[in-house]
Write an enzyme that holds these catalytic residues in place. Sequence first.
Site, mmCIF file in Angstrom:
data_model
loop_
_atom_site.group_PDB
_atom_site.id
_atom_site.type_symbol
_atom_site.label_atom_id
_atom_site.label_comp_id
_atom_site.label_asym_id
_atom_site.label_seq_id
_atom_site.Cartn_x
_atom_site.Cartn_y
_atom_site.Cartn_z
ATOM 1 C CB SER A 1 -0.901 0.027 1.244
ATOM 2 O OG SER A 1 -1.585 1.264 1.360
ATOM 3 C CE1 TYR B 1 -4.370 -2.116 4.929
ATOM 4 C CE2 TYR B 1 -3.388 0.048 4.533
ATOM 5 C CZ TYR B 1 -3.955 -1.124 4.059
ATOM 6 O OH TYR B 1 -4.104 -1.298 2.700
#
Length: 287
Positions: A176, A189
């Site tokens: 990401s 995350y």
Amino acid sequence: MSDQPNIPAQSQDLPGSEAALQPAAEMIRDGYKGADKLTGKVALVTGADSGIGRSVAIHFAREGADVAVAYLSETDDAQETKRLVEAEGARCHLIAGDLANADTCRATVAETIEVLGGLNILVNNAGTQWVNTDLTTLPDAQWEDTFAANMHSQFYLAKAALAHMTAGDTIINNASVNAYIGPDFLVDYSATKGAIIAFTRSLSNQVVGRGIRVNAVAPGPVWTPLQPATLGAHDPEMVENFGANTPMGRCGQPSELGPCFVFLASRDASFMSGQTLHPNGGIVVNG
């Protein structure tokens, strides 16, 4: 896709439903022509019931690969992915289970090989996130669950898959942009995604001598059910005009991610390993 879609405030329950997403996401562009880049290959794509994973499965099928679709619990979405993959003339096998569990990962790899006859491409795409704006209140269990779903699953699956992979096979890990920009409301995350980048680089160095390539994709904001099921569950307003703050002024569509995975899975990327692609709407990350 060049304009920001009209994305209203909305929320869903995890793990999220592609069918409930408003507006619907684009999975493959009209006019995308397969070129037999993956003919004869077998791919296992995790989290492929919806979002980026579904787009990858469809693109792989159009390029000639058979696809095992691993998913958590969204059976209706998974069945739609199967329909779309089979419409491309490919075989598709659905495997439900929680990939945070090591035994489930091993069984998923084994079932893929048993049903589809092998495993040449592993796409570690499944993952989750929860919003938290204060580390001192982030539950220990959430930290552990995020790592189990996002990072540990990639380790378990790669470990199981590599026992069956040979020269020309490949692993692609979904990371990401948040590994690089570090949003303050997604600390756990973002930490998992940074670990995935490091895992990709080190694993590549370990297996590249066997002719097995390991790469990653680090998407920016992409319109998938994960957004309303996590950001929207925290505050529905968080997904309104999702992605409009990128340099391109819009979020990405899964259809814009699928070709990145095709490239890394194919011989077009034969001289690439340990690398990360950055389809993120123009965000410069220097990584």
